[in-house]
Design an enzyme around this catalytic site. Sequence first.
Site, mmCIF file in Angstrom:
data_model
loop_
_atom_site.group_PDB
_atom_site.id
_atom_site.type_symbol
_atom_site.label_atom_id
_atom_site.label_comp_id
_atom_site.label_asym_id
_atom_site.label_seq_id
_atom_site.Cartn_x
_atom_site.Cartn_y
_atom_site.Cartn_z
ATOM 1 N N GLN A 10 0.945 -1.158 0.188
ATOM 2 C CA GLN A 10 -0.164 0.070 0.114
ATOM 3 C C GLN A 10 0.474 1.013 0.272
ATOM 4 O O GLN A 10 1.009 2.010 -0.592
ATOM 5 C CB GLN A 10 -0.958 -0.190 1.154
ATOM 6 C CG GLN A 10 -1.701 0.959 0.940
ATOM 7 C CD GLN A 10 -2.663 1.000 1.768
ATOM 8 O OE1 GLN A 10 -2.370 1.340 3.660
ATOM 9 N NE2 GLN A 10 -4.505 1.329 2.124
ATOM 10 N N ASP A 35 -17.480 7.720 -10.337
ATOM 11 C CA ASP A 35 -18.643 7.103 -9.026
ATOM 12 C C ASP A 35 -18.691 8.823 -8.404
ATOM 13 O O ASP A 35 -18.407 9.899 -8.510
ATOM 14 C CB ASP A 35 -18.025 6.050 -8.263
ATOM 15 C CG ASP A 35 -19.439 5.484 -7.010
ATOM 16 O OD1 ASP A 35 -20.485 5.667 -8.175
ATOM 17 O OD2 ASP A 35 -18.659 4.852 -6.050
ATOM 18 N N GLU A 74 -25.398 19.780 -14.087
ATOM 19 C CA GLU A 74 -24.110 20.565 -13.510
ATOM 20 C C GLU A 74 -22.822 18.966 -13.420
ATOM 21 O O GLU A 74 -22.126 18.837 -13.744
ATOM 22 C CB GLU A 74 -24.556 21.021 -11.960
ATOM 23 C CG GLU A 74 -23.251 21.324 -11.635
ATOM 24 C CD GLU A 74 -23.141 22.274 -10.227
ATOM 25 O OE1 GLU A 74 -22.401 22.523 -9.753
ATOM 26 O OE2 GLU A 74 -24.558 22.060 -9.704
ATOM 27 N N ASP A 107 -19.924 3.954 -12.401
ATOM 28 C CA ASP A 107 -20.359 3.045 -11.582
ATOM 29 C C ASP A 107 -21.817 4.137 -11.625
ATOM 30 O O ASP A 107 -21.986 5.298 -10.810
ATOM 31 C CB ASP A 107 -19.357 3.089 -10.918
ATOM 32 C CG ASP A 107 -20.161 1.525 -9.377
ATOM 33 O OD1 ASP A 107 -20.985 1.493 -9.905
ATOM 34 O OD2 ASP A 107 -18.710 1.466 -8.552
ATOM 35 N N HIS A 245 -14.601 5.414 -6.535
ATOM 36 C CA HIS A 245 -15.516 5.017 -5.516
ATOM 37 C C HIS A 245 -14.761 5.043 -4.474
ATOM 38 O O HIS A 245 -15.140 6.121 -3.350
ATOM 39 C CB HIS A 245 -16.378 3.885 -5.082
ATOM 40 C CG HIS A 245 -17.020 3.203 -4.119
ATOM 41 N ND1 HIS A 245 -18.262 3.855 -3.790
ATOM 42 C CD2 HIS A 245 -16.360 2.385 -3.047
ATOM 43 C CE1 HIS A 245 -18.758 3.171 -2.370
ATOM 44 N NE2 HIS A 245 -17.692 2.415 -2.289
ATOM 45 N N LEU A 272 -5.778 5.807 -1.415
ATOM 46 C CA LEU A 272 -6.133 3.876 -1.378
ATOM 47 C C LEU A 272 -5.759 3.347 0.170
ATOM 48 O O LEU A 272 -5.157 4.254 1.079
ATOM 49 C CB LEU A 272 -4.871 3.332 -2.095
ATOM 50 C CG LEU A 272 -4.516 1.831 -1.806
ATOM 51 C CD1 LEU A 272 -5.598 2.028 -2.808
ATOM 52 C CD2 LEU A 272 -2.974 1.740 -3.019
#
Length: 272
Positions: A10, A35, A74, A107, A245, A272
């Site tokens: 990570q 998203d 918008e 999404d 997302h 992340l």
Amino acid sequence: MSIATKVVVQMNAKLGGEPWNVAIPLKKLMVVGFDVHHGGVGSKSPSVGAMTCTTNASYGRYYSCVSYSRSREELSSKMADDLGRCLNAYRENNSGLLPDRIVFYRDGVGEGQLKFVVLSELEALKTKLVAVYSAHGLPEPMLSHIICTKRINTRVFLVDRAGGYQNPFPGTIVDKEVTLPERWDFFLIGPAARQGTVSPTNYNVIFDQNKLDADKIQRLTFKLCHLYYNWSGSVAVPAVCQYAHKLAYLTGLALGTEHEPNERLTHLLYFL
């Protein structure tokens, strides 16, 4: 994979590294995910739209941006502007070249919003592409627009040799019998379920200029599900959607007001 290894992976991804990648033979392709995060019931805060896109040939480097909107109209306008920013980021990372192909995964679309996406959002994206490419004296890129829907009631089972039922393997595709005849759609099992019943994701291809056959679109989609660096396996949607997302949720939750993350962070997976 140990906890320490996951932490290092990570950290590597947040600092701009590519922990792993997958082989995708398509050249000069930019993959985009979008998203939206909405406030809670009764909230007066605007909706947060997040867009992420790939910026290199190995699909392991990303650019991200967010925008705020208080109406659907918008949102369409801001989405088109964000796509323009993604194209500029791609050009900066590819010696001034723009992509020849764009695959856009959208999404967070409910069944009742499908018509609006086709008539408003898609048209806004196409208009933006014409403006950007004509400004550089280039023909329009080949665009494919795919809607991802995770919250569905459809379930898929695999019948074993003993006549029992179990979860299908990751990568299982269902594109016959239970799909709608008026759509080009398919169901894909992305992750492996350790317990319970695995939930497939529905993909609806509403626009396609890339002229990829169904098998290639499905293979591309499943490969992209392996590029989410918070998990060493595959996830339910392509990584660009999962990143979008997470970014939309983090921005809506942490910033709250109409402030964008620092521009220096846009080429990093800081969320992340």
